[in-house]
Write an enzyme that holds these catalytic residues in place. Structure first.
Site, PDB file in Angstrom:
ATOM      1  N   ARG A  82       0.845  -1.195   0.000  1.00 34.99           N
ATOM      2  CA  ARG A  82       0.000   0.000   0.000  1.00 34.99           C
ATOM      3  C   ARG A  82       0.890   1.258   0.000  1.00 34.99           C
ATOM      4  O   ARG A  82       1.989   1.248   0.549  1.00 34.99           O
ATOM      5  CB  ARG A  82      -0.909   0.023   1.230  1.00 34.99           C
ATOM      6  CG  ARG A  82      -2.084  -0.937   1.139  1.00 34.99           C
ATOM      7  CD  ARG A  82      -3.014  -0.785   2.326  1.00 34.99           C
ATOM      8  NE  ARG A  82      -2.433  -1.254   3.557  1.00 34.99           N
ATOM      9  CZ  ARG A  82      -1.886  -0.500   4.486  1.00 34.99           C
ATOM     10  NH1 ARG A  82      -1.868   0.816   4.344  1.00 34.99           N
ATOM     11  NH2 ARG A  82      -1.371  -1.021   5.574  1.00 34.99           N
ATOM     12  N   TYR A 100      -1.183  -3.499  -6.965  1.00 34.65           N
ATOM     13  CA  TYR A 100      -1.084  -4.195  -5.671  1.00 34.65           C
ATOM     14  C   TYR A 100      -2.460  -4.264  -4.986  1.00 34.65           C
ATOM     15  O   TYR A 100      -3.168  -3.243  -4.887  1.00 34.65           O
ATOM     16  CB  TYR A 100      -0.063  -3.494  -4.753  1.00 34.65           C
ATOM     17  CG  TYR A 100      -0.140  -4.053  -3.347  1.00 34.65           C
ATOM     18  CD1 TYR A 100       0.327  -5.337  -3.078  1.00 34.65           C
ATOM     19  CD2 TYR A 100      -0.742  -3.343  -2.318  1.00 34.65           C
ATOM     20  CE1 TYR A 100       0.204  -5.892  -1.812  1.00 34.65           C
ATOM     21  CE2 TYR A 100      -0.863  -3.880  -1.041  1.00 34.65           C
ATOM     22  CZ  TYR A 100      -0.397  -5.150  -0.800  1.00 34.65           C
ATOM     23  OH  TYR A 100      -0.534  -5.701   0.448  1.00 34.65           O
ATOM     24  N   LYS A 126      -9.761  -2.139   1.381  1.00 38.28           N
ATOM     25  CA  LYS A 126      -9.353  -0.983   2.186  1.00 38.28           C
ATOM     26  C   LYS A 126     -10.141   0.254   1.770  1.00 38.28           C
ATOM     27  O   LYS A 126     -10.507   1.077   2.608  1.00 38.28           O
ATOM     28  CB  LYS A 126      -7.847  -0.746   2.037  1.00 38.28           C
ATOM     29  CG  LYS A 126      -6.999  -1.938   2.465  1.00 38.28           C
ATOM     30  CD  LYS A 126      -7.284  -2.318   3.894  1.00 38.28           C
ATOM     31  CE  LYS A 126      -6.485  -3.528   4.321  1.00 38.28           C
ATOM     32  NZ  LYS A 126      -6.774  -3.927   5.696  1.00 38.28           N
ATOM     33  N   HIS A 149     -11.085  -2.113  11.298  1.00 41.38           N
ATOM     34  CA  HIS A 149      -9.988  -2.974  10.827  1.00 41.38           C
ATOM     35  C   HIS A 149      -9.792  -4.089  11.861  1.00 41.38           C
ATOM     36  O   HIS A 149      -8.820  -4.085  12.618  1.00 41.38           O
ATOM     37  CB  HIS A 149      -8.725  -2.109  10.690  1.00 41.38           C
ATOM     38  CG  HIS A 149      -7.595  -2.766   9.957  1.00 41.38           C
ATOM     39  ND1 HIS A 149      -6.289  -2.350  10.075  1.00 41.38           N
ATOM     40  CD2 HIS A 149      -7.565  -3.803   9.084  1.00 41.38           C
ATOM     41  CE1 HIS A 149      -5.517  -3.095   9.314  1.00 41.38           C
ATOM     42  NE2 HIS A 149      -6.262  -3.980   8.704  1.00 41.38           N
ATOM     43  N   SER A 168      -1.776  -3.732  10.247  1.00 35.54           N
ATOM     44  CA  SER A 168      -1.452  -4.664   9.169  1.00 35.54           C
ATOM     45  C   SER A 168      -0.238  -5.523   9.524  1.00 35.54           C
ATOM     46  O   SER A 168       0.726  -5.023  10.101  1.00 35.54           O
ATOM     47  CB  SER A 168      -1.143  -3.875   7.890  1.00 35.54           C
ATOM     48  OG  SER A 168      -2.172  -2.959   7.637  1.00 35.54           O
ATOM     49  N   CYS A 211       0.257  -7.861  11.697  1.00 33.99           N
ATOM     50  CA  CYS A 211       0.529  -8.109  13.125  1.00 33.99           C
ATOM     51  C   CYS A 211      -0.152  -9.387  13.601  1.00 33.99           C
ATOM     52  O   CYS A 211      -0.342  -9.579  14.802  1.00 33.99           O
ATOM     53  CB  CYS A 211       0.042  -6.932  13.968  1.00 33.99           C
ATOM     54  SG  CYS A 211       1.107  -5.499  13.845  1.00 33.99           S
ATOM     55  N   ASP A 228      -9.926  -9.593   8.792  1.00 29.41           N
ATOM     56  CA  ASP A 228      -9.355  -8.263   8.541  1.00 29.41           C
ATOM     57  C   ASP A 228     -10.316  -7.113   8.801  1.00 29.41           C
ATOM     58  O   ASP A 228      -9.889  -6.067   9.256  1.00 29.41           O
ATOM     59  CB  ASP A 228      -8.862  -8.202   7.085  1.00 29.41           C
ATOM     60  CG  ASP A 228      -7.956  -7.002   6.819  1.00 29.41           C
ATOM     61  OD1 ASP A 228      -7.092  -6.704   7.663  1.00 29.41           O
ATOM     62  OD2 ASP A 228      -8.111  -6.356   5.765  1.00 29.41           O
ATOM     63  N   ARG A 255       1.689 -12.191  -0.802  1.00 30.46           N
ATOM     64  CA  ARG A 255       0.323 -12.404  -0.325  1.00 30.46           C
ATOM     65  C   ARG A 255      -0.314 -13.653  -0.910  1.00 30.46           C
ATOM     66  O   ARG A 255       0.029 -14.084  -2.009  1.00 30.46           O
ATOM     67  CB  ARG A 255      -0.544 -11.201  -0.738  1.00 30.46           C
ATOM     68  CG  ARG A 255      -0.122  -9.883  -0.103  1.00 30.46           C
ATOM     69  CD  ARG A 255      -0.585  -9.801   1.308  1.00 30.46           C
ATOM     70  NE  ARG A 255      -0.188  -8.588   1.999  1.00 30.46           N
ATOM     71  CZ  ARG A 255      -0.930  -8.004   2.934  1.00 30.46           C
ATOM     72  NH1 ARG A 255      -2.100  -8.501   3.270  1.00 30.46           N
ATOM     73  NH2 ARG A 255      -0.488  -6.939   3.561  1.00 30.46           N
TER      74      ARG A 255
END
Ligand code: OXD
Ligand code: MN
Length: 603
Positions: free
Chosen positions: A86, A216, A225, A245, A267, A269, A294, A387
């Protein structure tokens, strides 16, 4: 490998799924006249369409088919090396005034931004196919489900959106013919994938997103997002619900009592790992199920919070995922998945650092940039932000109520970040307002999920810093107002799996052992777990945690639960600095919470 691919030709019966809604038709025509694609493919989300587009993507060198025996029906995509995360610095909230976007967002004037983007989009799809993707976010029968349409010139986006959203007829049906119905218009073009022409722009008042110059996922799967969080949080405040989130998990005790917990971590974590947790052997009969990994959309009913997962799939960080760290993720991505920026082995399988718990790897592979890689190479085989994209249906621990439109009742909300020091393993807020304070001041060490320096502590309120689509002061106010409407509020906790000892080693094993913390949280929700009062909140005493069969030294646990006054005085000073940096938007209640916390450390 390519991001940008030429126009495809397609047979009759495919690419014809036009909705009847005139507002959608008018908007698509407008973008067509501007971007001038060779043709338009109206997606229907069917299996036949998916097969056709996968085949096209392989022919166009956008995807590589993986070894069918090793990873059935799965593919590898390599993005442009300049386009792997991002880009927060190029992400904009375009509201009529700068104040509406607030101090934590990049703001840009809507009229000027539209005009700049229209300039960039002019003729941008010449020689390409323009895909139109209808999708919904949320279970089909949920009152808070939203309809979106994404226009894109990337076949990879179409294939990913089919995994990440409920796509096709369900959206067209939900929208109906009313030209005034609410729906999100998302326009995406790869342009020439040049970082100098990369902008992710949100127009909350118009329910619109325009994203250019990137391929991406976090920048271009506009459902995620952009709609579910940035535009979603704006709509949520206006309409009285919450877009967060957060992962959502169910936890069931051996006696069959079940609670749902929502947890906000920044993000990369470990949200996906926590949402798919498998309890250690000692916790026989306990079961954790995943609702979402998420994003949580939450509404209030009967004085309680109920949550749905708006997504239909997982877009997770690959490195470190293994049968030791997350067996359910490994089973999920063993088939029907898209991989981005991992290594390709000589036998057509995928590989990444941490895949094999014993540290082993292939003798040779092509790295994420398609260069030769061996164990002696200095560089990583998989990009740190590589990813997987996989349908949630692949998850063996999927919660049975994941499609429930009313959502699942939330007993606890957890905030957490990556902190080497100061923050104890777990503590509980005194009440809702104190909990909102914990969320508003949480911080984490930055990761590879966004471009920029890694490992720096930054304040990330409710893990929403990059995702709150309006003024953060009003967002805090919204949280406080939600609390006033709750007669049965969730308890609020803070966790930190990442505290380190004096030698820099992690003190807590994490992963499945986080069940020990979850068990205490559930006990607190049921009014049965013990705790001691500390200046920061309620802390478990050593014997309040189930530490049976845990191979961690007693002194590490003491350290993990420790509150170091010096560290906390520094921390509270950082809270002040952060609030001050927001320039006067922080609600009085939270300023008062900070003063009270400071005072508790002076006693
Ligand atoms: C994500 C992120 O991809 O938070 O979920 O960056
Ligand atoms: Mn995320």
């Amino acid at each position: 490998m390519k991001d940008i691919a030429p126009a495809i030709s397609f047979p009759a019966g495919l690419g014809e799924n036009k909705p009847e809604n005139q507002a959608v038709l008018d908007w698509v025509r407008e973008v067509e006249l501007l971007a001038r694609p060779d043709n338009i493919f109206w997606c229907d989300g069917s299996a036949r369409e998916n097969e056709f587009l996968l085949d096209q993507a392989c022919r166009q060198n956008v995807l590589i088919k993986l070894n069918e025996k090793k990873v059935p029906r799965s593919y590898l995509h390599r993005s442009n090396p300049n386009d792997v995360a991002r880009v927060e610095q190029f992400t904009f909230i375009c509201t009529p005034t700068k104040e509406e976007a607030g101090p934590t967002n990049n703001w840009s004037d809507p009229a000027k931004t539209y005009s700049k983007l229209q300039g960039l989009l002019k003729d941008a799809m010449r020689g390409r196919t323009m895909f139109v993707i209808p999708y919904i976010m949320g279970p089909p029968d949920s009152p808070i489900t939203k309809v979106g349409f994404e226009i894109t010139d990337s076949i990879y986006v179409v294939l990913s959106m089919r995994i990440m959203t409920r796509m096709g007829a369900v959206a067209i049906h939900r929208l109906g013919p009313d030209p005034k119905a609410e729906w999100n218009r998302g326009t995406h073009s790869l342009l020439d994938v040049d970082p100098a022409r990369r902008f992710i722009c949100h127009f909350p008042q118009d329910n619109a997103i325009i994203s250019v110059g990137s391929g991406y996922g976090g920048n271009v799967l506009l459902s995620k997002k952009c709609l579910a969080l940035r535009i979603g949080s704006y709509l949520a405040r206006k309409q009285g619900w919450m877009a967060e989130h957060m992962l959502i998990l169910g936890v069931e005790s051996p006696t069959g009592r079940k609670h749902y917990v929502a947890a906000a971590f920044p993000s990369a974590c470990g949200k996906t790992n926590f949402a798919m947790l498998i309890p250690p052997r000692h916790f026989k009969g306990w079961k954790v199920t995943t609702v979402g990994d998420d994003i949580a959309w939450m509404q209030i009913r009967d004085g309680r919070i109920y949550a749905v997962n708006p997504e239909n799939g997982y877009f997770g960080v690959v490195p470190g995922t293994s049968y030791r760290s997350n067996p359910n993720a490994m089973k999920s991505i063993a088939h029907d998945s898209l991989y981005t920026n991992v290594a390709l082995t000589d036998d057509g399988d995928v590989w990444w650092e941490g895949k094999n718990p014993d540290g082993s790897g292939p003798p040779h592979a092509l790295d994420w940039r398609a260069r030769d890689w061996t164990p002696d190479s200095n560089e990583k085989a998989a990009h740190p932000n590589s990813r997987f994209t996989t349908p949630m249906r692949n998850n063996p621990a999927l919660d049975p109520d994941v499609e429930k439109g009313d959502g699942v009742p939330i007993s606890a909300i957890i905030f957490g970040g990556r902190r080497s020091d100061t923050l104890p393993l777990v503590f509980q807020a005194f009440d809702w307002e104190h909990g909102v304070y914990l969320g508003s001041t949480m911080a984490s060490e930055t990761t590879a999920a966004a471009t920029g320096a890694i490992g720096q502590v930054r304040r990330d309120p409710m893990a929403m810093l990059p995702f709150c689509g309006y003024n953060i002061g009003n967002y805090f106010r919204h949280w406080l107002n939600i609390g006033k409407r709750l007669t049965n509020p969730p308890l609020i906790f803070n966790v930190n799996w990442f505290r380190k000892g004096v030698h820099g080693q992690f003190l807590w094993p994490g992963f499945g052992d986080n069940m020990r913390v979850l068990k205490w949280i559930v006990a607190r929700c049921e009014g049965s777990g013990g705790a001691v009062k500390s200046p920061t909140g309620w802390l478990p005493a050593l014997n309040d945690l189930d530490l049976e069969e845990l191979e961690v030294e007693h002194k590490c646990i003491v350290e993990l639960l420790g509150i170091d006054h010096k560290e906390w005085q520094r921390e509270v000073a950082e809270h002040k600095k952060f609030f001050d940096s927001l320039g006067g938007v922080v609600p009085e209640e939270l300023l008062k919470q900070r003063e009270e916390l400071e005072a508790r450390f002076k006693i």
